[in-house]
Design an enzyme around this catalytic site. Structure first.
Site, PDB file in Angstrom:
ATOM      1  N   LYS A  22      49.696 -42.055  37.782  1.00 58.79           N
ATOM      2  CA  LYS A  22      49.075 -41.098  36.863  1.00 58.79           C
ATOM      3  C   LYS A  22      49.775 -41.115  35.500  1.00 58.79           C
ATOM      4  O   LYS A  22      49.128 -41.224  34.455  1.00 58.79           O
ATOM      5  CB  LYS A  22      49.142 -39.691  37.448  1.00 58.79           C
ATOM      6  N   ASN A  23      51.102 -40.996  35.515  1.00 61.35           N
ATOM      7  CA  ASN A  23      51.839 -40.898  34.256  1.00 61.35           C
ATOM      8  C   ASN A  23      51.760 -42.181  33.448  1.00 61.35           C
ATOM      9  O   ASN A  23      51.813 -42.150  32.216  1.00 61.35           O
ATOM     10  CB  ASN A  23      53.292 -40.519  34.523  1.00 61.35           C
ATOM     11  N   ARG A  94      49.626 -31.829  28.909  1.00 61.05           N
ATOM     12  CA  ARG A  94      50.662 -32.173  27.934  1.00 61.05           C
ATOM     13  C   ARG A  94      50.560 -33.609  27.444  1.00 61.05           C
ATOM     14  O   ARG A  94      50.921 -33.908  26.318  1.00 61.05           O
ATOM     15  CB  ARG A  94      52.054 -31.938  28.542  1.00 61.05           C
ATOM     16  N   CYS A 118      51.616 -27.903  32.899  1.00 61.81           N
ATOM     17  CA  CYS A 118      52.249 -27.118  33.956  1.00 61.81           C
ATOM     18  C   CYS A 118      53.284 -26.145  33.390  1.00 61.81           C
ATOM     19  O   CYS A 118      53.954 -26.433  32.398  1.00 61.81           O
ATOM     20  CB  CYS A 118      52.954 -28.041  34.958  1.00 61.81           C
ATOM     21  N   ARG A 123      59.417 -27.726  27.413  1.00 61.32           N
ATOM     22  CA  ARG A 123      58.985 -29.100  27.150  1.00 61.32           C
ATOM     23  C   ARG A 123      58.442 -29.259  25.721  1.00 61.32           C
ATOM     24  O   ARG A 123      57.295 -29.617  25.509  1.00 61.32           O
ATOM     25  CB  ARG A 123      57.924 -29.527  28.171  1.00 61.32           C
ATOM     26  N   PRO A 124      59.255 -28.972  24.708  1.00 60.12           N
ATOM     27  CA  PRO A 124      58.776 -29.006  23.323  1.00 60.12           C
ATOM     28  C   PRO A 124      58.440 -30.418  22.868  1.00 60.12           C
ATOM     29  O   PRO A 124      58.886 -31.408  23.436  1.00 60.12           O
ATOM     30  CB  PRO A 124      59.970 -28.447  22.539  1.00 60.12           C
ATOM     31  N   VAL A 125      57.614 -30.485  21.803  1.00 60.25           N
ATOM     32  CA  VAL A 125      57.180 -31.781  21.280  1.00 60.25           C
ATOM     33  C   VAL A 125      57.956 -32.164  20.033  1.00 60.25           C
ATOM     34  O   VAL A 125      57.588 -33.122  19.347  1.00 60.25           O
ATOM     35  CB  VAL A 125      55.660 -31.767  20.972  1.00 60.25           C
ATOM     36  N   LEU A 127      60.694 -33.736  19.571  1.00 59.46           N
ATOM     37  CA  LEU A 127      61.210 -35.108  19.558  1.00 59.46           C
ATOM     38  C   LEU A 127      60.116 -36.104  19.175  1.00 59.46           C
ATOM     39  O   LEU A 127      60.391 -37.116  18.511  1.00 59.46           O
ATOM     40  CB  LEU A 127      61.814 -35.480  20.909  1.00 59.46           C
ATOM     41  N   ASP A 309      60.259 -35.152  39.554  1.00 61.65           N
ATOM     42  CA  ASP A 309      58.944 -34.978  40.167  1.00 61.65           C
ATOM     43  C   ASP A 309      58.954 -35.158  41.679  1.00 61.65           C
ATOM     44  O   ASP A 309      57.909 -35.018  42.324  1.00 61.65           O
ATOM     45  CB  ASP A 309      57.934 -35.942  39.543  1.00 61.65           C
ATOM     46  N   ARG A 401      45.356 -32.813  40.033  1.00 57.67           N
ATOM     47  CA  ARG A 401      45.850 -33.439  38.812  1.00 57.67           C
ATOM     48  C   ARG A 401      46.687 -34.677  39.107  1.00 57.67           C
ATOM     49  O   ARG A 401      46.846 -35.537  38.239  1.00 57.67           O
ATOM     50  CB  ARG A 401      46.694 -32.455  38.013  1.00 57.67           C
TER      51      ARG A 401
END
Length: 423
Positions: A22-23, A94, A118, A123-125, A127, A309, A401
């Site tokens: 998936k990822n 995300r 989730c 989990r900021p963006v 970066l 995970d 998902r």
């Protein structure tokens, strides 16, 4: 709302096919935005997140066609008519932020809503944005959207030094750098197999990339990328999840398509717990060495360490281990939400901040439980396989998902499991 009902039914036997990652697929799909020629992905997983990414790409003007029952995704971005990724789609996932780098690199501008996903931490963006700024991009955050603009002449090569490892930021930077003028060096880059898979695909499209799989990736920008066909790498998280089924229940299961190098640190912990893992021509064969599971300590780390995970699923195994195990979560905060639900089944778990102490019990008991996120949902199913009586897992939309045909796959090895449709 759908529920999954699991009844403990003894040892499992047989084979489970493992889907494409998936990822990896969610990262490969936005790569179509880098070229006006077709990109085709094979071995694609059939999941709700993939459908969401499909909707997002189509909203930008991409042509996306699902073939062979969803296992092949054919894409073309020759006529992009929209450079805004709207909130109503982006909020669902995300990974939507991964359209930012490709659109900025090829078209010089992009507007992307801040993403959702989730509830397992901030989990900021930031970066992602700083990496693109290192290539000359101008960023403006307003009204919940990232407004990005490349300098005249397009993005240029730059030095990117991540303060900590970020898979998503590495992916966004890597895609953007393929079309930037000059050389881009990404330091403290993520090393996950999904990063390697992306680099392989981009190289097929004509990108010049070296160092994927290490902490330093070097990219020489090119003028354009062309089309390609690429198979999605095996999903190491689905692989690890199903490897835990015979570990928890007993029996022997072969996970088709599995490779040791995808789950090396995880296999080391299984070995310490008394679980045998053998590489075969078709995949990985898993069985217990004895009747008892031994307690082990687990610390989540970026690849090649133990995957965050798989932490929830590993906790389900350790609930019935002999002795006390300590699980330390170092990737995401607030990722022990499954612990109270396992405790409803009789588990003994003590959570303090980012550490969970699990004292094994003789057996778990079936109970009504609620999934709180994707990996938590499948950890409760695994626990239900080993529990006495019936376990009813609600809010299983999380499961869709990340796991395709979970009921069918577990039934195929003898599990007593069914999905009950909600009214």
């Amino acid at each position: 709302m759908d529920r999954i009902v699991v009844t403990g039914n003894g040892p499992l036997q047989g084979t489970i096919p493992i889907a494409g990652a998936k990822n990896a697929c969610l990262t490969l799909m936005p790569a179509t935005l880098l070229s006006d020629e077709p990109l085709t992905l094979t071995n694609a997983p059939r999941l709700s997140d993939i459908r969401t990414m499909t909707q997002l790409l189509q909203s930008l003007g991409c042509e996306v066609t699902s073939l062979q029952d969803g296992q092949v995704i054919a894409m073309s971005s020759h006529d992009i008519g929209n450079l805004t990724a709207h909130y109503d789609i982006v909020r669902k996932m995300r990974a939507s932020i991964l359209v930012l780098g490709p659109m900025l690199a090829r078209h010089g501008r992009a507007v992307v809503s801040l993403p959702g996903g989730c509830a397992i931490g901030a989990r900021p963006v930031d970066l992602h944005l700083k990496a693109l700024e290192a290539m000359g991009a101008e960023m403006d955050l307003r009204d919940g959207y990232v407004h990005a603009k490349a300098p005249a002449g397009g993005l240029r090569g730059g030095e990117i030094d991540f303060p900590f490892v970020s898979v998503g930021a590495t992916e966004n930077a890597l895609m953007a750098a393929t079309l930037a003028r000059g050389t881009t060096v990404i330091r403290n880059a993520a090393r996950e197999p999904e990063i390697v898979d992306l680099a392989i695909c981009l190289r097929k499209m004509g990108a010049r990339i070296e160092g994927e799989g290490t902490s330093t990736i070097t990219v020489e920008g090119v003028d354009r990328l062309h089309g390609a066909t690429h198979p999605v790498v095996t999903d190491r998280i689905e692989l690890g999840t199903y490897m835990l089924a015979p570990a928890i229940c007993g029996g022997e299961v072969e996970c088709l398509g599995g490779r040791i190098e995808l789950v090396g640190a995880f296999c080391e912990k299984l070995d310490a717990a008394g679980i045998d893992v053998t590489q075969t021509e078709k995949g990985l064969k898993v069985s217990r060495r004895g009747d008892l599971i031994r307690a082990v300590n687990v610390t989540t780390e970026p690849f090649p360490g133990f995957p965050t995970d798989l932490q929830a699923q590993m906790m389900a195994l350790l609930c019935t281990a002999q002795g006390t195990s300590v699980l330390e979560e170092k990737i995401f905060e607030n990722r022990f939400m499954h612990a109270p639900e396992l405790m409803r089944m009789g588990a003994r778990i003590d959570v303090h901040g980012g550490t969970a102490t699990v004292t094994g019990v003789k057996t778990l008991r079936g109970a009504p439980v609620m999934a709180t996120d994707l990996r938590a949902s499948v950890s409760l199913i695994l626990a239900g396989l080993a529990a006495e009586g019936e376990t009813v897992v609600s809010r299983v939309y999380h499961l869709d998902r990340g796991y395709e045909h979970v009921v069918r796959k577990l039934r195929g090895v003898g599990a007593k499991i069914e999905r009950i449709k909600g009214e």
